[in-house]
Design a protein around this motif. Structure first.
Motif, PDB file in Angstrom:
ATOM      1  N   SER A 109       0.967  -1.178  -0.015  1.00 45.82           N
ATOM      2  CA  SER A 109       0.367  -0.173  -0.261  1.00 45.82           C
ATOM      3  C   SER A 109       1.022   1.237  -0.316  1.00 45.82           C
ATOM      4  CB  SER A 109      -0.750   0.303   1.225  1.00 45.82           C
ATOM      5  OG  SER A 109      -0.039  -0.517   2.019  1.00 45.82           O
ATOM      6  N   SER A 110       1.436   1.283  -0.992  1.00 47.80           N
ATOM      7  CA  SER A 110       2.309   2.460  -1.208  1.00 47.80           C
ATOM      8  C   SER A 110       3.067   2.648  -2.762  1.00 47.80           C
ATOM      9  CB  SER A 110       4.154   2.558  -0.209  1.00 47.80           C
ATOM     10  OG  SER A 110       5.074   3.257  -1.121  1.00 47.80           O
ATOM     11  N   ALA A 111       2.377   4.091  -3.199  1.00 52.26           N
ATOM     12  CA  ALA A 111       2.350   3.885  -4.642  1.00 52.26           C
ATOM     13  C   ALA A 111       3.830   4.233  -4.735  1.00 52.26           C
ATOM     14  CB  ALA A 111       1.854   5.652  -4.649  1.00 52.26           C
ATOM     15  N   THR A 167      -6.457   0.514  -8.555  1.00 51.19           N
ATOM     16  CA  THR A 167      -4.812   1.821  -7.830  1.00 51.19           C
ATOM     17  C   THR A 167      -5.477   3.529  -7.987  1.00 51.19           C
ATOM     18  OG1 THR A 167      -4.178   2.590 -10.444  1.00 51.19           O
ATOM     19  CG2 THR A 167      -2.489   0.530  -8.531  1.00 51.19           C
ATOM     20  N   ASP A 170      -5.795   5.788  -5.680  1.00 51.59           N
ATOM     21  CA  ASP A 170      -4.762   6.215  -4.652  1.00 51.59           C
ATOM     22  C   ASP A 170      -4.278   7.826  -5.475  1.00 51.59           C
ATOM     23  OD1 ASP A 170      -1.640   5.578  -3.146  1.00 51.59           O
ATOM     24  OD2 ASP A 170      -1.769   6.924  -5.257  1.00 51.59           O
ATOM     25  N   SER A 171      -4.606   8.925  -4.478  1.00 51.79           N
ATOM     26  CA  SER A 171      -3.816   9.774  -4.684  1.00 51.79           C
ATOM     27  C   SER A 171      -2.794  10.296  -6.199  1.00 51.79           C
ATOM     28  CB  SER A 171      -4.132  10.286  -4.009  1.00 51.79           C
ATOM     29  OG  SER A 171      -2.578  10.310  -3.453  1.00 51.79           O
TER      30      SER A 171
END
Lengths: 343, 516
Positions: A109-111, A167, A170-171
């Protein structure tokens, strides 16, 4: 035999003359680029006259965002082709990074981590291609054809052939896909930045000049002290890296990691664009400007055929035909010898 | 025949089969052949001799229809003939056996021989007839032990490839057949078989032209010798009435042009030292070049000189031996290392190995110094242009601007662009491989003067040249090679064309040499 003996100009005591300003302007744009621009304008005029929606700002933005992914790939394909090589694996590499970045994003959970892993995968792919070509002494077409198939298989294998992760909330990924700066979508900015950086490298650095030299005459380049192996590997790494960027953008646009959808066919489109843009298949000749204009042309053509409701299968046929036509024009211009004629 | 050198006119019983009359051929500014007249008679073997670049190959190419003469014409059995293509010459019964035969690798000997005239049954290849035909041919010419019809082209030795080429040529009606140094790749046994074949053809009334550098062979197989020099016909001699010395004199007897400027100079430290170098093509070569010295590297084509140059620059693998630059041993992984140590090579094949033909004069001149011209990898354009302009001026390169495409320059100016690249780089040792090949006389003199200047500035120069006057005129010392080895070294004072040529042919004379 392709040489024409120039009548030396003994009447001019000073052998170095500055060319006419108009001539210099034309040289900067290039004859080929000029004809591409004219063709692009003509194409726009024809499509626009059939359907005026073509000129809507929203449609133009659509064209821009669709061409951006093909565009960055075409830019690095140009570099590889200038060097005298070819990279058929770019589409598969983009697919693999798309899946990889989405999967890492989902599990960590990390872009940022997803993007980083994606880029590393791309660099790895490029390194592999370069090593096989240089140290395995494998023809570039064969080497990248092999990775084209293998990477596609790998992408399908790790993803079970399905879209991976989500995705879309996700910002970072949303920003990449839909954000804009100064009213211009991020996707188009990426194309502008990649194209500009590569253009500056080719034109103004010794690296770029050595790429042209290597593609134009590898023996001469080697005897002039250029480390060919380093350049070949470097260019394929660049191609892999940018293919990874394309893969990440693909993930952002579709909201998930896509093993094949969206990346399939990028190799054909990028090679067509580069060839149409005037990059010689034997290397050493061409530039980014031509490729970018050609990419725009392909985008406009595709968009035009779509809004004119032409069957999409025709678009594939048109693309294939265009590649052949582009290369035929180039071979004619380059005064290449017919197949099998002795030197 | 008006030529005073003609000794054999009227003495031979046979008639002229092929007559070349006043043939001239130029390539750009280079006169390859100037008014050459020559007779080849039916049933004789005419040897064609001359130094490298004397025009032998061009003459053969005119005979084979590869080149069309600019002036003059050919008479075949008294009838004027013009060949627009090799095919027309072939149809008229002329054959030229090339040194490097074109053999299709994955196809049998039989098919290679009858390529284009394969026996067929319907649309299918009649393999049985083909093999029988080839067997018959092989037996007829006495090659049944040397060649098997079923062998694939790729498995053939150099000698066998040559034989395939010869057998291919014998198909159809043959009136004149020319051999271009056919024995260079043959063993003694194979040479005997070839000579048997040549004698048989001669007795059948075929006119034979035989090009070779090997004296003993000439005296074994030829009836008459014709000599070319600088693209001109010098004269002919009956083999029974001449000797080695006379032929060498005819080949070299030329006045040194006043093309060589040579400032007095004092060679300094040893700059390049090669010790016991062994590569695929070079066998145990040692030599030294001092700062401010021009060392000439002489020998015939194929003596291994270019291969030595490529080894010194690190472009081909070295098996044994070492290279030192200014006393420092060199660790060579590629040309980049040699260049860093200060060795540059302007290679033999200008277009294939040195020039970026589709790029500008500027790009070509600065190719080897781009990193020096760059700051933070960005090439400083002004500095680059200035450097290119300065060298264009210094070498008087005739180009419309430094942006002119190199492909559009004349041969001499292209060569000067290559020299300019190395002048810009300023290596300590510069190897020049055939620096004036395909260059007109004026540009030659300019290039000689540049070489003289470079030596004067303390550069160590190794100059490979197949042109005797050039070698003698430029060099302080001449090292001569043959068959990949150094066969001798002569100082400027001792050097004569005869001496260098004798060394260049040394092995031929000693190993094959049955007759003087």
């Amino acid at each position: 035999m392709t040489t024409t003996e120039s009548p030396a100009a003994p009447s001019r005591p000073d052998p170095v003359l500055r060319p006419h300003p108009l001539r210099r302007t034309l040289d900067v744009i290039g004859v080929q680029n000029l004809s591409l621009i004219i063709a692009l304008i003509a194409l726009c005029a024809v499509i626009g006259s059939q359907n005026t929606n073509f000129f809507l700002v929203s449609n133009i933005k659509t064209i821009g965002t669709t061409v951006s992914i093909v565009g960055i790939i075409a830019v690095v394909q140009t570099v590889v082709m200038l060097l005298g090589g070819l990279d058929i694996s770019v589409g598969s590499a983009a697919g693999l990074t798309s899946v990889a970045s989405a999967m890492v994003f989902t599990s960590a959970s990390s872009a940022a981590l997803g993007i980083l892993v994606g880029l590393l995968v791309g660099i790895g792919v490029g390194l592999l291609n370069g090593m096989v070509i240089v140290y395995g002494r494998v023809n570039a077409v064969i080497a990248t054809l092999a990775t084209y198939a293998a990477l596609r298989g790998l992408a399908n294998l790790i993803s079970n052939g399905r879209a991976q992760g989500y995705t879309g909330t996700d910002s970072t990924f949303i920003f990449l896909a839909q954000g804009s700066v100064l009213g211009i979508p991020i996707l188009i900015w990426v194309l502008i930045v990649v194209a500009l950086l590569v253009h500056l490298m080719l034109r103004y650095t010794d690296i770029g000049r050595n790429i042209y030299a290597t593609g134009g005459n590898p023996t001469a380049a080697r005897l002039a002290g250029i480390n060919l192996n380093r350049y070949v590997i470097g260019c394929y790494i660049l191609a892999g890296f940018v293919a990874a960027i394309a893969g990440i953008l693909l993930t952002a646009r579709t909201g998930s990691g896509q093993p094949t959808s969206g990346s399939q066919g990028l190799e054909l489109q990028s090679i067509t664009a580069a060839a149409l843009g005037g990059v010689a298949l034997q290397g050493g000749k061409g530039g980014i400007t031509g490729t970018v204009i050609a990419v725009l042309m392909l985008g406009v053509l595709q968009n035009g055929l779509t809004i004119l409701n032409v069957n999409s299968f025709w678009q594939d046929i048109a693309q294939g035909a265009l590649l052949v036509v582009a290369v035929v024009i180039q071979q004619r211009r380059g005064k290449l010898r017919a197949y099998g004629l002795p030197r | 025949m008006t030529n005073p050198g003609s000794a054999a006119a009227g003495t031979s019983p046979t008639t002229s089969r092929l007559r070349a009359e006043q043939i001239s051929k130029s390539f750009g500014p280079v006169h390859a052949l100037t008014e050459v007249s020559l007779d080849v008679r039916a049933g004789e073997v005419l040897a064609l001799m001359g130094e490298n670049g004397a025009g032998k190959s061009t003459l053969l190419r005119v005979l084979s229809g590869d080149h069309q003469p600019d002036a003059g014409h050919l008479l075949l059995d008294g009838t004027p003939v013009t060949f627009h293509s090799p095919r027309e010459a072939h149809r008229a019964g002329l054959r030229v056996i090339q040194q490097e035969p074109e053999i299709i690798p994955h196809v049998s000997v039989a098919e290679n021989i009858y390529l284009g005239a394969l026996p067929r049954r319907g649309r299918l290849l009649d393999k049985r007839t083909l093999i029988a035909q080839v067997r018959r041919d092989l037996e007829r010419y006495g090659f049944q032990d040397v060649l098997d019809p079923g062998t694939l082209g790729s498995e053939l030795s150099a000698a066998q490839r040559q034989l395939v080429e010869i057998l291919r040529a014998l198909a159809g009606e043959v009136r004149v057949i020319a051999f271009d140094e056919p024995t260079s790749s043959l063993s003694d046994h194979e040479v005997d078989a070839l000579f048997g074949l040549i004698r048989r053809l001669r007795d059948d009334g075929v006119a034979i032209v035989y090009v070779s550098h090997r004296m003993p062979e000439i005296f074994t197989i030829a009836d008459r010798v014709a000599v070319l020099r600088d693209g001109r016909y010098v004269g002919d001699r009956l083999v029974s009435q001449t000797d080695n010395a006379e032929l060498v004199r005819m080949m070299v007897g030329r006045n040194l042009a006043d093309m060589f400027v040579r400032d007095p100079r004092e060679p300094g430290e040893v700059m390049l030292s090669v010790r016991g170098l062994v590569t695929d093509d070079v066998r145990d070569v040692s030599l030294q070049v001092r700062a401010g010295e021009v060392v000439g590297l002489g020998g015939l084509v194929g003596a291994g000189r270019s291969e030595l140059a490529l080894a010194i620059i690190g472009a081909v693998p070295i098996h044994q031996g070492g290279i030192e630059v200014a006393g420092e041993p060199l660790r060579l992984r590629g040309p980049a290392d040699a260049l860093r140590a200060g060795i540059g090579l302007a290679p033999e094949e200008r277009k294939a190995q040195a020039l970026l033909l589709r790029r500008s004069v500027r790009d070509n001149i600065t190719l080897a110094v781009l990193s020096r011209l760059a700051r933070l990898r960005v090439v400083r354009r002004r500095a680059e242009r200035d450097l290119a302009r300065r060298h264009v001026d210094q070498l008087a390169i005739r180009a419309s601007s430094i942006e002119q495409e190199v492909a559009t320059l004349s041969g001499g100016n292209q060569q000067k662009v290559v020299l300019a690249r190395w002048l810009a780089r300023r290596p300590r040792v510069l190897i020049l491989d055939e620096p004036t090949r395909g260059v007109d006389v004026g540009a030659k003199a300019e290039i000689y003067s540049i070489i003289n200047d470079l030596a004067g500035q303390g550069m160590a120069l190794l100059v490979i040249s197949s042109e005797m006057p050039e070698l003698l005129g430029l060099s302080d010392r001449i090292v001569v090679m043959q068959g990949g080895r150094v066969t001798g070294e002569v100082t400027r004072a001792e050097a004569t064309e005869e001496r260098v040529l004798a060394l260049a042919m040394a092995e031929d004379l000693s190993t094959t040499g049955a007759q003087p």
